[in-house]
Enzyme design. Structure first.
Site, short mmCIF file in Angstrom:
data_model
loop_
_atom_site.label_atom_id
_atom_site.label_comp_id
_atom_site.label_asym_id
_atom_site.label_seq_id
_atom_site.Cartn_x
_atom_site.Cartn_y
_atom_site.Cartn_z
N SER A 132 -5.89 -8.72 1.56
CA SER A 132 -4.84 -9.14 0.64
C SER A 132 -3.67 -9.71 1.44
CB SER A 132 -4.34 -7.96 -0.18
OG SER A 132 -5.38 -7.51 -1.00
N GLU B 215 1.66 -9.40 3.52
CA GLU B 215 1.17 -8.13 4.05
C GLU B 215 0.83 -8.22 5.55
OE1 GLU B 215 -1.47 -5.65 1.52
OE2 GLU B 215 -2.62 -5.36 3.34
N ARG C 238 2.06 0.99 1.27
CA ARG C 238 1.86 0.05 2.38
C ARG C 238 2.97 0.13 3.42
NH1 ARG C 238 -1.90 0.57 0.18
NH2 ARG C 238 -3.37 -0.89 -0.74
#
Ligand SMILES: Cc1cc2nc3c(=O)[nH]c(=O)nc-3n(C[C@H](O)[C@H](O)[C@H](O)COP(=O)(O)OP(=O)(O)OC[C@H]3O[C@@H](n4cnc5c(N)ncnc54)[C@H](O)[C@@H]3O)c2cc1C
Length: 342
Positions: free
Chosen positions: A238, A337, A163
C-alpha cells in the site's frame, strides 16, 4: 564495506540509484563497526531490511546503508501461559509467521505473506486483516546510535499506533532493531475480524495454519503477495496510509455520497479513518491506471507498481498525481507509507 551499490535490486519497487557504502550486518560486531565508520566519516545512516517499504531516489544515498542480515533461527520458549520467542532482525517475516502457525500458536496468523524482515515489523507496527504486531511484541532490542549502547525497549516504550511507533516518529533514526521478542498466549483463538476471512471459513473455526494459507491466498488475489515474475509484484505494498479525518470532514463526505456508503472506521474521539483506496478510486484513479512506466496495480488500487524499468521519479510523479487528485477532489491529504531513501 561495499561501495557504490545499486539500491534498486535491494528494494521491492526495484528503483533507486547507488548507495555510497553498503555494509552487510550479520553480527553485533558488524553493526558497531559500520555505525562507527559512519560516525567517523560523518556520513548519514540508513537501515535496510527487506526493502519492501522504501522508495529510494534515483540519485541514491550518499551515506552508509546497513543491510540487516542477522538471522539466527528463532528461539521459542515454552511457559505455562504463553510461548515467547526471540527473533533476530534479519529473519524473514513470513518464514517466522509460518513457524509460529506450524506450532499451533496464534497472534500473527493474519500477518502471513507480508514481505520484509522481522526487524522492520515494529517500525511501522505492521498490520493486516485486523491484526498488528503491537499485539504480540513484548520487547525490542536495539542499538541506540546516540549512546552507542544496546537497549531493551518494552512494547509501551515503543509507542505503537496505526502504522507508527517511536522508530518512525519521535525517535526516527535513533534505534537499530537487532532482535524482537514476541509473546503468544496459549489458548487464544485465531483472529477472524476481517469479513473476507470469515466468509472464507463459513462459520468454522480454522487452525492457525489454515488462516495462514487463507491470508496468503487472499493477498495473492490482490497482488499483495510477492510472487516472482508476476507483473504487479514490483511494488511497496500500500503506497498510502488510510487518512484519519475529523467527524466534520466525514459528515460532509457522507452527505455528498448519501446514496452509497463511504467506507470508514472509528479512529478515537472525534476522529474517523477513511479508506485511502476508496478516495483514490473516487478521484478517478483506477486499477491499471499508468503514467509512463509507473502504474496502479491491476489488482489493488493502493499499490503503485513499477511496470518495468521505471525510475523513482516516475513513481513519484504518479504518487503526486494521485495525491493531488484526491486532495483536489476531497481536501484530504494522503500520506505516503513507504519511507524515502536518499
Ligand atoms: C506486496 C507488499 C505487501 C505489503 N503488505 C503490508 C501489509 O499488509 N501491512 C503492512 O503493515 N505493511 C505491508 N507492506 C509493507 C512492508 O512489507 C512492511 O512495512 C515491512 O515490515 C517492511 O519490512 P522490511 O524489512 O522490508 O523494511 P524496509 O522496507 O527495508 O524498511 C522500512 C523502514 O524500516 C526501517 N527498518 C527496517 N529494518 C530496521 C531495523 N532492523 N531497525 C531499524 N529500522 C529498520 C527502515 O530504515 C525503513 O525506515 C507490504 C509491502 C509489500 C511490497
Amino acid at each position: 564495506m561495499e561501495e557504490n551499490i545499486p539500491l534498486a535490486p535491494l528494494t521491492t519497487l526495484c528503483v533507486g540509484g547507488p548507495a555510497r557504502y553498503l555494509a552487510r550486518i550479520a553480527t553485533r560486531e558488524d553493526l558497531l563497526a559500520a555505525v562507527d565508520f559512519a560516525h567517523d566519516e560523518e556520513l548519514p545512516l540508513f537501515v535496510l531490511g527487506g526493502g519492501s517499504n522504501v522508495l529510494a531516489t534515483d540519485r541514491g544515498f550518499p551515506g552508509v546503508v546497513l543491510k540487516m542480515e542477522m538471522a539466527e533461527p528463532p528461539a521459542f520458549e515454552d511457559g505455562p501461559e504463553a510461548v515467547t520467542c526471540r527473533v533476530a532482525a534479519g529473519v524473514d517475516w513470513d518464514a517466522f509467521v509460518l513457524a509460529v502457525c506450524e506450532r499451533g500458536l496464534t497472534g500473527v496468523e493474519c500477518l502471513a505473506g507480508i514481505p520484509g524482515l522481522v526487524g522492520g515489523t515494529p517500525v511501522q507496527n505492521v498490520g493486516a486483516y485486523g491484526q498488528e504486531v503491537a499485539e504480540t511484541i513484548v520487547a525490542v532490542r536495539a542499538l541506540d546510535v546516540e549512546a552507542m549502547s544496546f537497549v531493551s525497549l518494552s512494547a509501551a516504550e515503543c509507542g505503537f499506533g496505526y502504522r507508527k511507533s517511536i522508530f518512525n516518529t519521535t525517535a526516527r533514526g535513533r534505534y537499530i532493531v537487532t532482535r524482537v521478542t514476541f509473546r503468544f498466549a496459549k489458548g487464544r483463538g485465531v483472529s477472524l475480524q476481517y469479513a473476507e476471512l470469515q466468509r472464507h471459513f463459513e462459520g468454522r473455526v480454522p487452525t492457525p495454519m489454515e488462516v495462514y494459507r487463507a491470508v496468503r491466498a487472499i493477498r495473492h488475489g490482490k497482488g499483495m503477495l510477492l510472487v516472482e515474475g508476476e507483473p504487479d509484484c514490483r511494488s511497496a505494498g500500500s503506497f498510502f496510509k488510510n487518512p484519519v479525518v475529523t467527524e466534520a470532514v466525514f459528515a460532509a463526505l457522507a452527505k455528498e455520497f448519501a446514496d452509497s456508503e463511504v467506507p470508514h472506521w472509528d479512529a478515537g474521539p472525534g476522529k474517523v479513518k477513511l479508506a485511502a483506496a476508496w478516495l483514490v478510486e473516487q478521484a478517478g484513479f483506477h486499477k491499471g491506471f499508468a503514467i509512463g512506466r509507473a502504474g496502479i496495480s491491476s489488482r489493488h488500487t493502493l499499490a503503485l507498481v513499477n511496470l518495468g524499468g521505471a525510475t523513482a521519479a516516475e513513481i513519484a510523479a504518479l504518487r503526486d498525481a494521485v495525491r493531488g487528485g484526491v486532495e483536489g477532489r476531497f481536501g484530504v491529504r494522503l500520506e505516503q507509507e513507504p519511507v524515502g531513501l536518499g
